[in-house]
Design a protein around this motif. Sequence first.
Motif, PDB file in Angstrom:
ATOM      1  N   PRO A 108      18.713  -6.600 -36.256  1.00 15.39           N
ATOM      2  CA  PRO A 108      19.093  -5.582 -35.268  1.00 15.39           C
ATOM      3  C   PRO A 108      20.486  -5.739 -34.674  1.00 15.39           C
ATOM      4  O   PRO A 108      20.935  -4.869 -33.931  1.00 15.39           O
ATOM      5  CB  PRO A 108      18.041  -5.782 -34.174  1.00 15.39           C
ATOM      6  CG  PRO A 108      17.786  -7.258 -34.201  1.00 15.39           C
ATOM      7  CD  PRO A 108      17.884  -7.661 -35.658  1.00 15.39           C
ATOM      8  N   TRP A 114      25.573  -9.671 -26.941  1.00 19.36           N
ATOM      9  CA  TRP A 114      24.135  -9.890 -26.933  1.00 19.36           C
ATOM     10  C   TRP A 114      23.814 -11.209 -26.248  1.00 19.36           C
ATOM     11  O   TRP A 114      24.662 -12.099 -26.162  1.00 19.36           O
ATOM     12  CB  TRP A 114      23.595  -9.946 -28.364  1.00 19.36           C
ATOM     13  CG  TRP A 114      23.766  -8.696 -29.157  1.00 19.36           C
ATOM     14  CD1 TRP A 114      24.909  -8.254 -29.768  1.00 19.36           C
ATOM     15  CD2 TRP A 114      22.764  -7.710 -29.441  1.00 19.36           C
ATOM     16  NE1 TRP A 114      24.675  -7.063 -30.411  1.00 19.36           N
ATOM     17  CE2 TRP A 114      23.368  -6.710 -30.231  1.00 19.36           C
ATOM     18  CE3 TRP A 114      21.411  -7.598 -29.116  1.00 19.36           C
ATOM     19  CZ2 TRP A 114      22.667  -5.599 -30.690  1.00 19.36           C
ATOM     20  CZ3 TRP A 114      20.708  -6.494 -29.578  1.00 19.36           C
ATOM     21  CH2 TRP A 114      21.335  -5.505 -30.354  1.00 19.36           C
ATOM     22  N   ILE A 116      20.597 -14.159 -26.252  1.00 14.09           N
ATOM     23  CA  ILE A 116      19.294 -14.712 -26.625  1.00 14.09           C
ATOM     24  C   ILE A 116      18.937 -15.706 -25.530  1.00 14.09           C
ATOM     25  O   ILE A 116      19.620 -16.717 -25.358  1.00 14.09           O
ATOM     26  CB  ILE A 116      19.326 -15.411 -27.993  1.00 14.09           C
ATOM     27  CG1 ILE A 116      19.810 -14.453 -29.082  1.00 14.09           C
ATOM     28  CG2 ILE A 116      17.949 -15.954 -28.345  1.00 14.09           C
ATOM     29  CD1 ILE A 116      19.955 -15.101 -30.452  1.00 14.09           C
ATOM     30  N   TRP A 192      12.610  -8.553 -29.045  1.00 14.67           N
ATOM     31  CA  TRP A 192      13.798  -7.694 -28.924  1.00 14.67           C
ATOM     32  C   TRP A 192      13.486  -6.613 -27.896  1.00 14.67           C
ATOM     33  O   TRP A 192      12.567  -5.818 -28.092  1.00 14.67           O
ATOM     34  CB  TRP A 192      14.116  -7.098 -30.286  1.00 14.67           C
ATOM     35  CG  TRP A 192      15.203  -6.060 -30.322  1.00 14.67           C
ATOM     36  CD1 TRP A 192      16.263  -5.932 -29.478  1.00 14.67           C
ATOM     37  CD2 TRP A 192      15.334  -5.000 -31.289  1.00 14.67           C
ATOM     38  NE1 TRP A 192      17.058  -4.863 -29.846  1.00 14.67           N
ATOM     39  CE2 TRP A 192      16.506  -4.276 -30.956  1.00 14.67           C
ATOM     40  CE3 TRP A 192      14.577  -4.609 -32.395  1.00 14.67           C
ATOM     41  CZ2 TRP A 192      16.927  -3.170 -31.692  1.00 14.67           C
ATOM     42  CZ3 TRP A 192      15.000  -3.507 -33.123  1.00 14.67           C
ATOM     43  CH2 TRP A 192      16.168  -2.804 -32.779  1.00 14.67           C
ATOM     44  N   HIS A 200       9.107  -4.647 -25.426  1.00 15.43           N
ATOM     45  CA  HIS A 200       9.647  -5.585 -26.399  1.00 15.43           C
ATOM     46  C   HIS A 200       9.049  -5.307 -27.773  1.00 15.43           C
ATOM     47  O   HIS A 200       7.859  -5.008 -27.880  1.00 15.43           O
ATOM     48  CB  HIS A 200       9.276  -7.025 -26.030  1.00 15.43           C
ATOM     49  CG  HIS A 200       9.782  -7.489 -24.710  1.00 15.43           C
ATOM     50  ND1 HIS A 200       9.094  -7.295 -23.537  1.00 15.43           N
ATOM     51  CD2 HIS A 200      10.907  -8.158 -24.382  1.00 15.43           C
ATOM     52  CE1 HIS A 200       9.772  -7.829 -22.535  1.00 15.43           C
ATOM     53  NE2 HIS A 200      10.873  -8.358 -23.014  1.00 15.43           N
ATOM     54  N   LEU A 203      10.169  -9.265 -33.163  1.00 17.17           N
ATOM     55  CA  LEU A 203      10.992  -9.393 -34.367  1.00 17.17           C
ATOM     56  C   LEU A 203      10.458 -10.479 -35.283  1.00 17.17           C
ATOM     57  O   LEU A 203      10.445 -10.337 -36.500  1.00 17.17           O
ATOM     58  CB  LEU A 203      12.437  -9.730 -33.983  1.00 17.17           C
ATOM     59  CG  LEU A 203      13.378  -8.596 -33.631  1.00 17.17           C
ATOM     60  CD1 LEU A 203      14.758  -9.165 -33.327  1.00 17.17           C
ATOM     61  CD2 LEU A 203      13.459  -7.566 -34.745  1.00 17.17           C
ATOM     62  N   HIS A 223      14.306 -14.152 -25.922  1.00 14.62           N
ATOM     63  CA  HIS A 223      14.397 -12.737 -25.579  1.00 14.62           C
ATOM     64  C   HIS A 223      15.789 -12.244 -25.961  1.00 14.62           C
ATOM     65  O   HIS A 223      16.798 -12.757 -25.468  1.00 14.62           O
ATOM     66  CB  HIS A 223      14.143 -12.629 -24.069  1.00 14.62           C
ATOM     67  CG  HIS A 223      14.211 -11.265 -23.495  1.00 14.62           C
ATOM     68  ND1 HIS A 223      15.369 -10.719 -23.004  1.00 14.62           N
ATOM     69  CD2 HIS A 223      13.248 -10.328 -23.311  1.00 14.62           C
ATOM     70  CE1 HIS A 223      15.117  -9.506 -22.529  1.00 14.62           C
ATOM     71  NE2 HIS A 223      13.844  -9.249 -22.712  1.00 14.62           N
ATOM     72  N   LEU A 224      15.859 -11.267 -26.877  1.00 16.61           N
ATOM     73  CA  LEU A 224      17.130 -10.725 -27.359  1.00 16.61           C
ATOM     74  C   LEU A 224      17.399  -9.377 -26.709  1.00 16.61           C
ATOM     75  O   LEU A 224      16.537  -8.490 -26.735  1.00 16.61           O
ATOM     76  CB  LEU A 224      17.070 -10.566 -28.885  1.00 16.61           C
ATOM     77  CG  LEU A 224      18.253  -9.865 -29.561  1.00 16.61           C
ATOM     78  CD1 LEU A 224      19.501 -10.742 -29.518  1.00 16.61           C
ATOM     79  CD2 LEU A 224      17.903  -9.498 -31.007  1.00 16.61           C
ATOM     80  N   HIS A 225      18.583  -9.225 -26.115  1.00 14.19           N
ATOM     81  CA  HIS A 225      18.951  -7.918 -25.569  1.00 14.19           C
ATOM     82  C   HIS A 225      20.464  -7.759 -25.546  1.00 14.19           C
ATOM     83  O   HIS A 225      21.213  -8.733 -25.600  1.00 14.19           O
ATOM     84  CB  HIS A 225      18.376  -7.709 -24.163  1.00 14.19           C
ATOM     85  CG  HIS A 225      18.933  -8.641 -23.125  1.00 14.19           C
ATOM     86  ND1 HIS A 225      18.244  -9.733 -22.669  1.00 14.19           N
ATOM     87  CD2 HIS A 225      20.103  -8.639 -22.445  1.00 14.19           C
ATOM     88  CE1 HIS A 225      18.952 -10.360 -21.754  1.00 14.19           C
ATOM     89  NE2 HIS A 225      20.095  -9.718 -21.604  1.00 14.19           N
ATOM     90  N   SER A 287      19.624  -0.298 -24.921  1.00 10.21           N
ATOM     91  CA  SER A 287      19.757  -0.438 -26.372  1.00 10.21           C
ATOM     92  C   SER A 287      20.552   0.737 -26.930  1.00 10.21           C
ATOM     93  O   SER A 287      20.471   1.856 -26.423  1.00 10.21           O
ATOM     94  CB  SER A 287      18.376  -0.468 -27.030  1.00 10.21           C
ATOM     95  OG  SER A 287      17.526  -1.390 -26.404  1.00 10.21           O
TER      96      SER A 287
END
Length: 320
Positions: A108, A114, A116, A192, A200, A203, A223-225, A287
């Motif tokens: 993604p 970003w 993490i 994600w 969320h 992934l 946690h990815l954003h 996003s």
Amino acid sequence: MGGLGTRRTDITRDDGTWAGLYLEVRAPRRPGLCLFTAERRVLLARRSQPVLLARVDEDHCGVEFWRTDAHRSPVPPPRAETARALAGDLGRWAHRLASHLLDAPGGPLHEGRWLIAPESPLLRGNHGRRPEAEYWREMLVEGHPDGYIDWFVHNGSWEILPLRPMPDVGDGRVKAYRKQARDGTLPPVLLWWVSGLDCHLVLDGHARLAAAIAESTAPPLLHLHRTAPGDEVAAGTARAVRRYEAELARHAELRAVHGAAVPDGTATAGPTLARRLRELRTASRPSWAWPLPGGAQQWHRVVEDVTSDRSWPGAGRPPA
């Protein structure tokens, strides 16, 4: 290591503990695992292969979704020896996952900034101190192939939508991961955050999440954003520095009148500046999604292809 040109920075808290991995990604412009939109309709596609179809209710009370079986984790399964070597070290796990995400053609990440991070509202949401298994099961959005994300009931709870059916406790992977959950070596689940769905997406780590729930323990999470773009960070940094300088100037004026008994202000202004700068780099941003070529009509054509002869009321009517 993946991500040529990507800059990585470890973020730490005031006490020096690790708080996240900050990524400045230079490419690609559009990711392999990509969100497309057409009015209130969403398509998540992995290199043109539909993974998830969704349609937001007209009253914005929730989202109907249809999940295909096309999701493939962008991260290879962790070996047992890797799990033992990195046990409990989420910072090292974050670097490992970042390398795989940057290398993966179906991941993604796209150009931008970003984070993490180990911090997630999910870890703070069990206010009633319910058993962990009960809490985490409730946070899962159920339904396969179709289901519903209820924004009315679960507004702001940041639920978890698996991208494939959750394996049951009899699954061989779940059995192996349950042992790791008991001995503290369970690799983290990678989530994600997708703002357009207000939840969320899993992934990587469906079986590990199932194992943690089976053991009634909180799963280790990363946690990815998306975070703020460069111009927003630059402007916010300039404002924060001006406030810092103004606070020191105020203390200097007080010291000139009242003497050295007045502190110089650095003890309070310094940590405040550090916190503001850290928040600028770590706060979540919406996003990105790309316009779906062909718009709503194309979305409905994808629905017809994916659902075949199965009826999905959530698709709604095609546009005239």
